[in-house]
Design a protein around this motif. Structure first.
Motif, PDB file in Angstrom:
ATOM      1  N   ASP A 194       4.250   0.643   1.204  1.00  0.00           N
ATOM      2  CA  ASP A 194       5.569   1.751   0.403  1.00  0.00           C
ATOM      3  C   ASP A 194       6.001   2.548   0.422  1.00  0.00           C
ATOM      4  N   GLY A 195       4.149   3.073  -0.627  1.00  0.00           N
ATOM      5  CA  GLY A 195       3.578   4.072  -0.818  1.00  0.00           C
ATOM      6  C   GLY A 195       4.129   4.292  -2.289  1.00  0.00           C
ATOM      7  N   TYR A 196       3.816   3.121  -3.116  1.00  0.00           N
ATOM      8  CA  TYR A 196       3.964   2.748  -4.749  1.00  0.00           C
ATOM      9  C   TYR A 196       2.483   3.331  -5.134  1.00  0.00           C
ATOM     10  N   GLY A 197       1.490   2.644  -4.124  1.00  0.00           N
ATOM     11  CA  GLY A 197       0.904   2.944  -5.288  1.00  0.00           C
ATOM     12  C   GLY A 197      -0.560   1.758  -5.914  1.00  0.00           C
ATOM     13  N   GLU A 198      -1.222   1.209  -6.140  1.00  0.00           N
ATOM     14  CA  GLU A 198      -2.471   0.577  -6.565  1.00  0.00           C
ATOM     15  C   GLU A 198      -1.545   0.138  -8.258  1.00  0.00           C
ATOM     16  N   SER A 199      -2.123   0.757  -8.169  1.00  0.00           N
ATOM     17  CA  SER A 199      -0.189   0.508  -9.908  1.00  0.00           C
ATOM     18  C   SER A 199       0.350  -0.259 -10.195  1.00  0.00           C
ATOM     19  N   ILE A 200       1.312  -0.419  -9.597  1.00  0.00           N
ATOM     20  CA  ILE A 200       2.827  -0.993  -9.678  1.00  0.00           C
ATOM     21  C   ILE A 200       2.910  -2.349  -8.669  1.00  0.00           C
ATOM     22  N   ALA A 201       1.555  -1.417  -7.005  1.00  0.00           N
ATOM     23  CA  ALA A 201       1.458  -2.646  -6.402  1.00  0.00           C
ATOM     24  C   ALA A 201       0.978  -4.266  -7.404  1.00  0.00           C
ATOM     25  N   GLN A 202       0.266  -3.868  -7.884  1.00  0.00           N
ATOM     26  CA  GLN A 202      -0.903  -4.318  -8.745  1.00  0.00           C
ATOM     27  C   GLN A 202      -0.147  -5.610  -9.576  1.00  0.00           C
ATOM     28  N   ALA A 203       0.810  -4.777 -10.605  1.00  0.00           N
ATOM     29  CA  ALA A 203       2.097  -5.321 -11.325  1.00  0.00           C
ATOM     30  C   ALA A 203       3.225  -6.843 -10.707  1.00  0.00           C
ATOM     31  N   VAL A 204       3.544  -5.840  -9.181  1.00  0.00           N
ATOM     32  CA  VAL A 204       4.555  -6.271  -8.697  1.00  0.00           C
ATOM     33  C   VAL A 204       3.664  -7.842  -8.659  1.00  0.00           C
ATOM     34  N   ALA A 205       2.617  -7.891  -7.957  1.00  0.00           N
ATOM     35  CA  ALA A 205       1.733  -9.337  -7.460  1.00  0.00           C
ATOM     36  C   ALA A 205       0.937  -9.786  -9.092  1.00  0.00           C
ATOM     37  N   ASP A 206       0.971  -9.319  -9.815  1.00  0.00           N
ATOM     38  CA  ASP A 206       0.557 -10.053 -11.056  1.00  0.00           C
ATOM     39  C   ASP A 206       1.674 -10.846 -12.610  1.00  0.00           C
ATOM     40  N   HIS A 207       2.790 -10.110 -11.439  1.00  0.00           N
ATOM     41  CA  HIS A 207       4.029 -10.705 -12.857  1.00  0.00           C
ATOM     42  C   HIS A 207       4.242 -12.551 -13.265  1.00  0.00           C
TER      43      HIS A 207
END
Length: 709
Positions: A438-451
């Motif tokens: 969806d184009g959110y970028g690595e930082s937000i994507a990692q935060a979603v995965a790691d929460h």
């Protein structure tokens, strides 16, 4: 006396295919229950899994080999209590009718009266008869042992099935077909589950050299099964053979095996004669996230995925077959057809999910119930978002708060995707891939995965600060919300994994060295609920400290040191390891024991005086310092306290505690020569203020009184 013969014993129960995830546990319990019962009947002296007992388990059999089992237990002397002397004997010491009746019931007659013993039990003289109990025969003891083992096995789901006679039904984990009971080379006649014992068993369904196997003796079991039946009887032996073949096959392919002990155990419980083969699938499927493919192959097909030199999934996999055909082509191609279908499903789910953005799924969370008292997942993520932003503002400002807030908002949206619906284990992981899509970028994507991290003991922590904020927010929201509605863990029951959430919070705060207090975090969590739910008697704060104490004990810290540090309720958890290290170093000082004891004495004096004295400050009137010892202590405190406080404020806890060593002599002298509770109220209050000042100086890092013996 009986003569006994000692031989090795073998018991095997041949059944239909057992549940693979329960096999090892069933086998261990089967062996232990039988061996324990035989020991209790005196048929074996001791047993242990390092020689005295060998456990065998395959998909179709539970078996145990036990060393040195007696054909009959030794006779035992038994002292039988009869009755009081005044009841059993008349005034002429002749047996009364009640005594004769009792003796007859024990197989004795009046002639046994002369052998009766008289023993005082308190003030009552009682008659006892010494007899010899005949030892249990192996046939009888084994019958009892088998019955106990069958009835007490931890069977996940019991089956009821009809016996061959068509009239009787029995209950067991799976239908049983044969029972072997060999003592040396002799059959022990026992019966269980409608089966009479013998020496006949079956080998591999397809690979055995002969239809039935006549076991020669207890000791030939494993060798005959392997040579005649093509079965590796030992679970551990079979697992080791599978592991060896897997490593060899991966090496031949130039690839790396993904280690998975749980999968290895499950496969060892599915085959009797393992044969590792290599298969492959179309490279086009590698466009699907490798976590999806790996999980599909492991969970559905029990395959072992392979990785290339760069750590990426290869389009090859290892399968463990239960047959060894001369040409394995049909086995391999058959499995390749099956895996293609499975991977095609995964690719379909992935393609379909990407047609819809994560943000567009947000309204759907308003229809997913989180908890009947805490609302929907939609309401929950709004609370998580508020908490995550508050933490992020403290740690990194507005930019980080925006990142953490967006990640929190998206954190649960992958629950509504097809892939997570099929594989719940992928929640968070798929959120990462879909966020990137969806184009959110690595930082937000990692935060979603790691929460969700850490998900289990030893798991990794979130990779970036936004992920840390969301992970903390998710855990704190869960703890605060569920405590507020009374869902507090009791005993071993913890349906919402609150202990895991507390430990995750602790690990993040300590290992990431976050300068954030627990008070702040729990206050922000409460605010996110808008005071909608009441506080509970047991707060999450104390619950977190309890989990922290347990974690520190597991890490090897002493109970005294943990108690000394945690009783201070340090709110910034990142300091706790340094405080514990400081306590360890302090305890090495020669002055430590004396100072700890003095500190305990001061603590007791101040605690007792608090009931009668108003010592609310440490404003000492130097004009009232009369005794040389109290003057010396005051002077020492004026030198030491600034040093200790300065070191404490800069986080140098070891130096702070070590500086206290200079107080040993003046403290000892003070207690030797100064009376604190003097009749002079002014002097008494001044001396209490001096002790309060010393108490404050000594207990900032830890309560040293807790170190006193």
């Amino acid at each position: 006396m009986n003569s006994t013969m000692t031989q090795n014993l073998l018991i095997e129960l041949l059944v239909e295919e057992l549940p693979p995830k329960s096999l090892e546990d069933l086998a261990i319990n089967f062996a232990d229950l039988i061996a324990a019962s035989l020991r209790d009947h005196g048929l074996i002296s001791e047993y242990s899994n390092n020689g005295g007992v060998k456990i065998y388990a395959t998909p179709r059999r539970l078996a145990v080999w036990i060393a040195n089992v007696a054909s009959q237990a030794a006779d035992k002397s038994v002292s039988q209590k009869l009755m009081p002397v005044k009841v059993g004997l008349d005034e002429n010491n002749q047996p009364t009718p009640p005594l004769l009746k009792k003796l007859a019931g024990l197989g004795a007659d009046a002639s046994a009266v002369a052998q009766l013993k008289r023993i005082y039990e308190g003030k009552t003289e009682t008659l006892f008869l010494d007899t010899v109990a005949t030892g249990t025969k192996l046939t009888d003891g084994l019958q009892i042992a088998l019955g106990e083992a069958i009835s007490r096995l931890p069977i996940p789901k019991i089956m009821t099935y009809q016996l061959a006679n068509g009239w009787e039904s029995v209950n067991f984990v799976r239908p049983a077909h044969t029972l072997v009971a060999l003592h040396g080379d002799e059959i022990i006649p026992v019966r269980i589950l409608g089966l009479d014992s013998g020496r006949e068993t079956l080998g591999h369904r397809f690979e055995a050299n002969r239809l039935t196997i006549q076991l020669q003796s207890a000791d030939s079991y494993a060798q005959q099964l392997l040579e005649e039946g093509a079965v590796i009887a030992g679970f551990d032996d079979r697992r080791a053979e599978i592991s060896r073949q897997l490593s060899a096959a991966a090496d031949r392919a130039g690839l790396t095996l993904i280690q998975d002990d749980a999968l290895l155990n499950e496969v060892a419980a599915l085959v009797e004669l393992p044969n590792v083969l290599i298969g492959q699938f179309d490279p086009e499927f590698l466009d699907v996230p490798q976590e999806c493919l790996i999980l599909t192959m492991k969970a559905n097909q029990k395959y072992f995925p392979l990785m290339d030199a760069k750590g990426k999934l290869a389009n090859k996999f290892l399968l463990v077959s239960n047959i060894r055909p001369a040409d394995p082509t049909l086995v391999v191609t058959g499995n390749e057809r099956v895996v293609r279908s499975r991977l095609a499903d995964a690719k379909f789910f992935y393609d379909q999910d990407r047609k819809k953005t994560l943000e567009s799924r947000l309204p759907g969370l308003d229809h997913v119930v989180y908890h009947n008292k805490l609302g929907t997942q939609g309401e929950r993520i709004q609370r998580v978002r508020v908490i995550a932003r508050s933490i992020a503002l403290l740690l990194g400002g507005e930019t980080l708060a925006d990142e953490a807030g967006k990640a929190a908002l998206l954190s649960k949206t992958d629950l509504l995707t097809e892939m997570v619906g099929e594989f719940p284990e992928l929640q968070g992981i798929m959120g990462y891939y879909y966020a990137l899509n969806d184009g959110y970028g690595e930082s937000i994507a990692q935060a979603v995965a790691d929460h969700y991290k850490p998900r289990f003991s030893g798991d990794t922590l979130p990779r970036n600060t936004a992920g840390i904020c969301v992970a903390l927010a998710d855990k704190l929201e869960t703890l605060t919300g569920l405590f507020s509605v009374g869902q507090i863990p009791t005993g071993d029951k913890d349906p919402f994994a609150l202990r895991r959430h507390a430990l995750g919070t602790i690990r993040i705060l300590i290992e990431k060295e976050l300068p954030v207090s627990l008070d702040f975090l729990l206050k922000e969590a409460r605010l996110a609920f808008d005071d909608q739910y009441p506080e509970t008697a047991l707060s999450p704060l104390q619950f977190i400290y309890d989990r922290l104490a347990g974690l520190l004990r597991e890490q090897g810290h002493s109970v005294q040191a943990i108690d000394a540090v945690l009783c201070q309720s340090p709110k910034v958890l990142k300091d706790i390891p340094k405080r514990l290290e400081a306590v360890r170093e302090f305890e090495k000082l020669p002055e430590a024991a004396s100072l700890a004891a003095a500190n305990k004495r001061v603590h007791n004096i101040l605690e007792k005086s608090a009931q009668t004295e108003a010592v609310n400050n440490t404003q000492i009137n130097t004009g009232l310092l009369k005794e040389p010892a109290e003057i010396a202590l005051y002077d020492a405190l004026m030198q030491v306290k600034p040093q200790a406080d300065s070191a404490f404020e800069s986080g140098e806890y070891t130096r702070s505690l070590q500086s206290l060593a200079a107080l040993k002599e003046p403290v000892d002298a003070f207690f030797d020569h100064v009376m604190v509770n003097t009749d002079d109220a002014g002097l008494r209050t001044n001396r209490l203020c001096l002790l309060e000042l010393m108490h404050q100086a000594m207990n900032r890092v830890a309560d040293l009184s807790r170190l006193a013996g």
